[in-house]
Design an enzyme around this catalytic site. Structure first.
Site, PDB file in Angstrom:
ATOM      1  CB  SER A 155      -1.124   5.719  -2.774  1.00 18.91           C
ATOM      2  OG  SER A 155      -0.456   6.313  -3.872  1.00 18.91           O
ATOM      3  CG  ASP A 400       6.029   2.103  -6.727  1.00 23.50           C
ATOM      4  OD1 ASP A 400       6.219   3.309  -6.995  1.00 23.50           O
ATOM      5  OD2 ASP A 400       5.131   1.718  -5.962  1.00 23.50           O
ATOM      6  CG  HIS A 403       3.740   4.213  -3.888  1.00 21.75           C
ATOM      7  ND1 HIS A 403       3.447   3.796  -5.175  1.00 21.75           N
ATOM      8  CD2 HIS A 403       2.644   4.864  -3.440  1.00 21.75           C
ATOM      9  CE1 HIS A 403       2.217   4.168  -5.484  1.00 21.75           C
ATOM     10  NE2 HIS A 403       1.703   4.824  -4.468  1.00 21.75           N
TER      11      HIS A 403
END
Length: 421
Positions: A155, A400, A403
Site C-alpha cells: 500500500s 495511522d 501511510h
C-alpha cells in the site's frame, strides 16, 4: 555513487510496537530546471551613477545568492538524496490536492477527510550538495511516452503510484485518460502518449496466502519465499519497473516461510526471523529480475523502506501518542527511529549489490524519517469507512502512522524518481 549505493544510517534498534494496530492498518490498506549554475552574471561597467549603483547592488545580491546556494545541479551518480533537510516554503503549492485529483484513495486524502492543517504540504526536500529539480509534469509525460510504467508492492507503493498519477493527470484532456482499478492490477492509461502508469499488488513481492484475500492474523500468513512467477508474469514487457516491500514483514512475529518441495505441502513451512525470510524472498525476486529483464529495454528501481512513526520517544516526544498531533518534521540531523529496520536495510544492500541487472535504489528512508507529522493519522478510513469521532478520540488505537497524506511525502519520492529518469 553508482547505480546502487549502499544506504548510510545511524545505528538503531528495531522495536516492534503496537503490532495489533499494525495489523489493522495493513488490513485497510516543476523539473523547473535551474540554469547550469547558480552563479549570476555581473552587471556591466559604465552608465549613469544611478545605473552603476543599481548594478553594484544587483552584483552584490547575486554574489550573496551564490554564496547562499553553491550546490551542484543534480547528477544521479553523484548526488546523495539521503543527505539534506526539509525547508519550509510558504509559497509552495503542490501540483494537485486530494480535492482536485480524482484518483486518490480515501485512506490518504487527509484534507478531504477533515484535516485542517495543510502546512505539511509546504515542506521541500533540499539536498546538502545538489539541487534536486522540482517535479515537471510535462517532462514526466515525455519521459514515459510510449512506455509502460509499473509500481509493484504494498500500500505504500500504491501511494507512490497514486502520487505519480496525480502529478501528471491534470495536463491530460479528459478524453485522453482513463483509470481501471482492480484488486491486484490497476492501470491509468494516457491515450495520446500511448503510455500507462500501473500498480500491481504484491506486498511481499513473492507469493503468499494473503495476496488476494487479506489474512489479518500475521501468524496465519504463509510465504512462498522461492516463488514469484504468479506475480512476475505480469511484469514482463514493462519499460519502467518500481518495486518495494517492507512494512508487511514487520509484524513482530516470526514468519511462516515455505520453499522447495515438501511432502507435507503447506505444513512443511519453517518459522523464520523477518530478516532471514526477507533475504530469501528478495533473492528470489533478484534472480527473476536477472533472468528475465532486458537491460536494453527495461529500467528497474527499488524504493527503500518507508518508515513508520509509532513511538514518539524516538523523536523525544515522550508525552506524544504515536504520530498524532505532530506539526513539524524532526529537526535532528540523521534522525533514525525504531520504525526503520537496520537489518532489512542491510539485506537490500547485500542482495542488490550482487545483481547483474542494474537496479537504481530510490533511497527514501532517511528523508521520510523526519516527517513524523505527514502521516494520515486520524484523517483516514478503516474498513472502507472514515473514522468516527469516537475512533478519532482514540489515536493510540486508530491513528495511522504508516501511510502518508497525499499530496505529501510520496511526491518527493517521485521527484527523485523523475530526476533519475
Amino acid at each position: 555513487m553508482g547505480v546502487f549505493a549502499k544506504p548510510q544510517f545511524s545505528v538503531g534498534v528495531s522495536v516492534v510496537i503496537f503490532s495489533l494496530a499494525f495489523v489493522v492498518l495493513l488490513y485497510t490498506e516543476r523539473i523547473s530546471l535551474l540554469s547550469s549554475t547558480t552563479l549570476f552574471s555581473c552587471a556591466k561597467r559604465g552608465g549613469s551613477s544611478i545605473q552603476s549603483d543599481r548594478n553594484a547592488t544587483e552584483e552584490e545580491d547575486s554574489r550573496l545568492k551564490a554564496i547562499v546556494d553553491d550546490r551542484f545541479i543534480f547528477d544521479p551518480d553523484e548526488c546523495d538524496v539521503t543527505k539534506g533537510k526539509w525547508v519550509y516554503n510558504r509559497s509552495f503549492e503542490p501540483l494537485y490536492t486530494d480535492l482536485s485529483c480524482p484518483y486518490l484513495d480515501r485512506q490518504v486524502s487527509c484534507v478531504k477527510n477533515g484535516k485542517n492543517d495543510t502546512t505539511y504540504r509546504k515542506w521541500e526536500w533540499h539536498l546538502d550538495d545538489c539541487i534536486l529539480p522540482r517535479f515537471d509534469a510535462r517532462l514526466a509525460l515525455e519521459k514515459i511516452r510510449g512506455k509502460r510504467v509499473m509500481f509493484v508492492g504494498d500500500s505504500l507503493e500504491r501511494g507512490q503510484w497514486q502520487s505519480f498519477v496525480c502529478l501528471v493527470e491534470f495536463l491530460i484532456p479528459k478524453d485522453q485518460k482513463s483509470m481501471k482499478r482492480g484488486k491486484v492490477h490497476s492501470v491509468f492509461k494516457i491515450k495520446d502518449h500511448n503510455a500507462t502508469i500501473e500498480f500491481y499488488w504484491a506486498p511481499f513481492l513473492v507469493e503468499s496466502n494473503t495476496d488476494l484475500k487479506i489474512v489479518a492474523d500475521p501468524k496465519k500468513r504463509l510465504l512462498r519465499v522461492d516463488s514469484v512467477e504468479k506475480h512476475a508474469k505480469h511484469w514482463v514487457g514493462v519499460d519502467v519497473l518500481l518495486f518495494n516491500t517492507y512494512v508487511w514483514w514487520m509484524t513482530g512475529t516470526k514468519l511462516r516461510s515455505l520453499w522447495g518441495s515438501f511432502a507435507n505441502g503447506e505444513d512443511g513451512y519453517e518459522e523464520l526471523d523477518a530478516s532471514v525470510s526477507y533475504r530469501l524472498a528478495l533473492r528470489t525476486w533478484a534472480n527473476w529480475i536477472d533472468s528475465n529483464v532486458d537491460q536494453n529495454k527495461t529500467r528497474v528501481f527499488f524504493t527503500t523502506m518507508s518508515p513508520t512513526h509509532q513511538r514518539p520517544a524516538d523523536w523525544n516526544n515522550d508525552g506524544g501518542i504515536k504520530c498524532f498531533n505532530e506539526t513539524e518534521p524532526v529537526k535532528k540531523k540523521g534522525h533514525w527511529g525504531t520504525g526503520s529496520d537496520k537489518k532489512i536495510m542491510s539485506v537490500v544492500g547485500s542482495v542488490m549489490g550482487k545483481m547483474k541487472t542494474p537496479v537504481r535504489l530510490i533511497n527514501i528512508t532517511q528523508l521520510s524519517e523526519y516527517r513524523v507529522e505527514a502521516h494520515s493519522s486520524i484523517y483516514t478510513e478503516l474498513g472502507g469507512k472514515l473514522l468516527t469521532d469516537e475512533q478519532k478520540a482514540d489515536p493510540f488505537k486508530f491513528a495511522d502512522c504508516i501511510h502518508w497524506c497525499l499530496p505529501g511525502v510520496p511526491d518527493t519520492w517521485n521527484q527523485i524518481l523523475l530526476a533519475y529518469l
